[in-house]
Write an enzyme that holds these catalytic residues in place. Structure first.
Site, PDB file in Angstrom:
ATOM      1  N   SER A 301       0.809  -1.213   0.000  1.00  0.00           N
ATOM      2  CA  SER A 301       0.000   0.000   0.000  1.00  0.00           C
ATOM      3  C   SER A 301       0.850   1.274   0.000  1.00  0.00           C
ATOM      4  O   SER A 301       1.540   1.551  -0.965  1.00  0.00           O
ATOM      5  CB  SER A 301      -0.946  -0.042   1.209  1.00  0.00           C
ATOM      6  OG  SER A 301      -1.942   0.933   1.115  1.00  0.00           O
ATOM      7  N   ASP A 312      10.101   4.684 -10.595  1.00  0.00           N
ATOM      8  CA  ASP A 312       9.730   5.356 -11.839  1.00  0.00           C
ATOM      9  C   ASP A 312      10.640   6.544 -12.149  1.00  0.00           C
ATOM     10  O   ASP A 312      10.922   6.834 -13.306  1.00  0.00           O
ATOM     11  CB  ASP A 312       8.273   5.802 -11.784  1.00  0.00           C
ATOM     12  CG  ASP A 312       7.301   4.637 -11.940  1.00  0.00           C
ATOM     13  OD1 ASP A 312       7.767   3.483 -12.066  1.00  0.00           O
ATOM     14  OD2 ASP A 312       6.066   4.873 -11.932  1.00  0.00           O
ATOM     15  N   LYS A 326      -0.893  -3.932  -3.408  1.00  0.00           N
ATOM     16  CA  LYS A 326      -2.176  -3.315  -3.061  1.00  0.00           C
ATOM     17  C   LYS A 326      -2.219  -1.924  -3.660  1.00  0.00           C
ATOM     18  O   LYS A 326      -1.578  -1.000  -3.169  1.00  0.00           O
ATOM     19  CB  LYS A 326      -2.377  -3.247  -1.546  1.00  0.00           C
ATOM     20  CG  LYS A 326      -3.760  -2.709  -1.183  1.00  0.00           C
ATOM     21  CD  LYS A 326      -3.947  -2.581   0.315  1.00  0.00           C
ATOM     22  CE  LYS A 326      -5.337  -1.998   0.591  1.00  0.00           C
ATOM     23  NZ  LYS A 326      -5.495  -1.640   2.017  1.00  0.00           N
TER      24      LYS A 326
END
Length: 397
Positions: A301, A312, A326
């Site tokens: 999460s 990224d 999640k």
């Protein structure tokens, strides 16, 4: 006589339902056409079902052989209405469950110190809380809780499981856990006060900063910034951020952490059921020393939001094993009577546009811990994932 009473109650239920139906038709915020209030077929079906529910409640209360706990019946109906139409994370909570759930993002609570999530129809341990009763007893990420105090548990029993494993200090808890490739194991625990100290830091290998975040509570972001600033004052040459077995927590707090790491841009964005996008961004300034982030199957999460942003933006190197996966956002809604509902309101996406729900994040360097090291506290020099992070940071100096 009893039949007449049942009939009378059923008639009253129908009358009440009709009153409610008229109120809905007259006052519900649904568009008018040509000056006339229109009720959709779906609304009409719901009103019929609602009337039937009231009739059933009345009949059972009147005719059932034993005394009925009406509040328990109502809670069960609300719980069923939510769970049968939504994902496993959307849940209705009674007063006790709601109080216990909200406590988990505060400073402390009494329990065994374990975070759980529903998975594959069972209750899986995402991570034990550091130095809590569960961790000391050897419970680890990936274990499944099969029974609590002799009661069998499934993913439908999440709220009940939380209730059974929390409460006053000194409560005895008996667990049967299943560990993949090992089998069942019985563990006896005693609840104690679990104090959240979510950020720990130190200098390792003489000149490398190490910060461990165990979850994201209301103070985590500020505590992280203080810890990082202290390490930078000591002129560390690199940073190891340990998010292993971090089950997540508050989105606002994980954004504060990512803001210090990735530079200017989108940290995470969400899309709701109306296709509305909301995003959280970071400032231009960023950490200017080599960064490694440690992750594993217990990284979930909010901690995956940080990991995904670092990946990224290529702001650091992820080391460990694939994360939990999640990618859903929940909102906790107070129903103003002591109860509440936790509802999935959106999916979140990493800066590159990936939703990791059910997939997780594969680290740049996949390096699982040896089996012999998974059940014990490791020193820095024994932890091969930390040692790999030190090696990577040194290669970039």
């Amino acid at each position: 006589m009893k039949k007449n009473v049942s009939l009378r109650n059923a008639i009253i239920a129908v009358v009440v339902t009709n009153i409610i139906a008229v109120a809905v038709i007259l006052y519900a915020p649904i568009p008018f056409i040509g000056g006339m209030r229109l009720v959709t077929g779906q609304e009409y079906d719901f009103l019929q079902k609602f009337g039937k529910m009231i009739m059933v409640k009345s009949i059972v209360e009147d005719r059932y052989v034993d005394k009925i706990d009406t509040q328990k019946m109502i809670d069960g109906a609300l719980r069923g209405m939510v769970s049968n139409a939504t994902d496993i994370y959307t849940q209705y909570m009674d007063e006790k469950e709601f109080k216990e759930w909200t406590t988990q993002t505060k400073g402390s609570y009494a329990g065994i110190g374990v975070y759980i999530e529903p998975k594959d129809g069972r209750i899986m341990v995402v991570s034990p809380i550091e130095d809590g009763p569960a961790q000391r007893a050897g419970i680890k990420s990936g274990d499944y809780i099969i029974k609590i105090n002799g009661e069998e548990m499934t993913s439908d029993d999440m709220n009940k499981a939380v209730t059974l494993m929390t409460g006053k200090e000194g409560k005895k808890i008996n667990l049967i856990i299943y560990r993949p490739n090992v089998g069942n194991k019985e563990i006896n625990l005693v609840t104690e006060k679990i104090v959240f100290k979510t950020v720990k830091s130190k200098v390792i290998n003489n000149n490398i900063g190490y910060i461990r975040i165990t979850q994201f509570t209301e103070t985590t972001g500020d505590d992280f910034n203080k810890a990082l600033d202290e390490l930078l004052k000591k002129q560390v040459k690199g940073l190891v951020l340990d998010l292993r077995d971090n089950p997540g927590g508050l989105l606002t707090e994980c954004v504060k952490v990512a803001d210090r790491l990735v530079g200017e841009g989108t940290i995470v964005y969400t899309i709701d059921n109306r296709n509305q996008r909301e995003e959280w961004t970071s400032r231009p300034d960023k950490l200017n020393i080599p960064l490694c982030v440690l992750v594993n199957e217990g990284t979930a999460s909010a901690s995956e939001i940080v990991s995904g942003a670092v990946r990224d933006y290529k702001a650091g190197t992820l080391i460990g094993t694939k994360t939990f996966g999640k990618g859903l956002v929940q909102d906790l809604i107070d129903l103003r009577d002591g109860t509440g509902i936790k509802v999935t309101i959106a999916r979140y996406y990493t800066p590159s546009g990936e939703c990791i729900q059910g997939k997780g994040i594969t680290p740049n360097i996949v390096l699982p811990l040896p089996e012999k090291d998974k059940d014990r506290e490791l020193k820095v020099e024994e932890d091969i994932q930390i040692q790999k992070a030190i090696e990577v940071i040194k290669s970039k100096l």
